[in-house]
Design an enzyme around this catalytic site. Structure first.
Site, PDB file in Angstrom:
ATOM      1  N   ASP A   1       0.859  -1.184   0.000  1.00 26.77           N
ATOM      2  CA  ASP A   1       0.000   0.000   0.000  1.00 26.77           C
ATOM      3  C   ASP A   1       0.896   1.234   0.000  1.00 26.77           C
ATOM      4  OD1 ASP A   1      -1.864   2.072   0.832  1.00 26.77           O
ATOM      5  OD2 ASP A   1      -3.175   0.470   1.565  1.00 26.77           O
TER       6      ASP A   1
ATOM      7  N   ARG B   1      -0.690   4.500   0.185  1.00 26.60           N
ATOM      8  CA  ARG B   1      -1.578   5.628   0.463  1.00 26.60           C
ATOM      9  C   ARG B   1      -1.070   6.496   1.604  1.00 26.60           C
ATOM     10  NH1 ARG B   1      -7.137   2.319   0.681  1.00 26.60           N
ATOM     11  NH2 ARG B   1      -5.677   0.756   1.495  1.00 26.60           N
TER      12      ARG B   1
END
Length: 397
Positions: free
Chosen positions: A305, A307
């Site tokens: 990830d 983000r």
């Protein structure tokens, strides 16, 4: 630029334009409009747009007032966008009239929405027509929304991410192929408008109550998923959770509180849609199972990830929010980022099991096992090995 100063005149406007009138007093790197600056460059190259075009901002002011909050003058609270970005034409009207190319980085408007699932809820009586939020029997919604472009205060972003500012600048410069050399050559300029997507805020109910801690607040923080949000793919829970968030936000507003949807442009966990589809191919060709869900992503992208939710709470600070009654997210990363930012969360709300798409069980079980919130069973290794997805040719159950 005095980032964090409560007086917008002392703080100064964001001046990033390379227009001759502004070139010598720029206090920011990058360009207005983020990734859309590239399309602007194409229009200039094709002589469809005058290089010295200046926007006419008449009648573009916000339709509602988002008042200044104490968080705006804390340089540690908001580092990823300009909290005064919607007031540019108000605070710097004189400078704009004198020829400086200063542009808003936030726009606030009002809209009507028609969402098929919500229309169905109105038709079956689950949602009432109140004339304020749900305004017609057809399920038409009245909403206020704000679009926010990223404006990074580099020392604050570096601190939030736990890295040195010099390392952040060097990585941004090198990983974008040297697109912004001033990241290296102008360490005195601390503000950067990166070429990435921003976020949109949707407000259901009385916006004036947002910063009142006595007001009940329901929030869904959602990261973009084009395949599900728009085209209704059933391999993930994104659209069902987004629509569920809207419905719960509407209910909160109809009960006298406020509902909030915050939509970030972070497609594919900020890995991008090409990477996402490559991962989908690997998952389906090698046997799609919850046990190997994250491994497939790491094989392609190198990480699970990207983000990095530590920047996400800035928008909550901008709105003056200090407490969330119902947080519609199972993500431990989002929850921890909000709480670490000093914002209280009273209740976490997972997506109801009946809303899970048939092929999304692989993703949701893998995420729960990795730390996502649930009120139910946490899968163990044996459970994960038994949770498998459909093949491309398998029919929908």
């Amino acid at each position: 630029m005095n980032w964090g100063n409560a007086d917008p005149q002392v703080r100064g406007p964001i001046v990033v334009s390379r227009h001759p009138s502004s070139m010598n007093i720029r206090n920011a790197l990058g360009a207005y409009g983020g990734p859309y600056s590239v399309y602007r460059a194409l229009a200039v190259a094709m002589e469809e747009l005058a290089e010295d075009h200046r926007p006419n901002f008449d009648h573009t002011e916000p339709v509602i007032n988002v008042p200044q909050q104490p968080q705006w003058s804390d340089p540690t609270k908001i580092v990823s966008f300009d909290p005064f970005g919607h007031m540019t034409t108000q605070f710097y009207k004189k400078e704009i009239e004198q020829g400086l190319d200063i542009r808003p980085t936030i726009a606030i408007t009002r809209a009507h929405m028609l969402v098929p699932e919500i229309q169905a809820e109105v038709k079956n009586g689950t949602l009432a027509v109140d004339g304020k939020v749900v305004i017609t029997d057809a399920g038409e919604l009245d909403v206020h929304k704000a679009a926010i472009d990223p404006v990074w205060y580099l020392p604050g972003v570096a601190a939030r991410l736990g890295v040195e500012e010099d390392s952040l600048r060097r990585s941004l410069f090198e990983t974008t192929g040297g697109m912004y050399p001033e990241l290296i050559t102008r360490p005195d300029i601390k503000v950067f408008l990166p070429p990435i997507g921003g976020l949109t805020v949707y407000i259901f109910g009385n916006h004036d109550l947002l910063s009142n801690p006595k007001t009940r607040l329901t929030v869904r923080v959602h990261d973009e998923c084009n395949g599900s949000d728009v085209f209704c793919s059933d391999i993930c829970t994104c659209r069902p959770y987004l629509v569920y968030g809207m419905i719960e936000a509407i209910k909160e507003a109809q009960n006298g509180g406020v509902g909030l949807i915050i939509y970030f442009r972070k497609e594919g966990r900020a890995l991008g849609e090409v990477t996402k589809y490559l991962v989908y191919n690997a998952r389906k060709r090698e046997g799609d199972s919850a046990a190997k869900y994250f491994e497939r992503t790491e094989n392609v992208a190198g990480v699970k990830d990207m983000r990095f939710q530590s920047l996400m709470p800035d928008v909550l600070h901008w709105l003056g929010i200090t407490k969330i009654d119902r947080f519609l997210s199972m993500s431990n990363m989002k929850h921890d980022a909000v709480v670490d930012a000093g914002i209280q969360i009273l209740e976490r709300v997972p997506i109801p099991d009946e809303l899970l798409p048939a092929d999304s069980k692989v993703e949701i079980d893998a995420k729960i096992a990795a730390g996502y919130f649930t009120n139910g069973h946490i899968p163990d290794a044996e459970d994960l090995s038994r949770t498998v997805g459909r093949g491309w040719d398998d029919p929908h159950p």
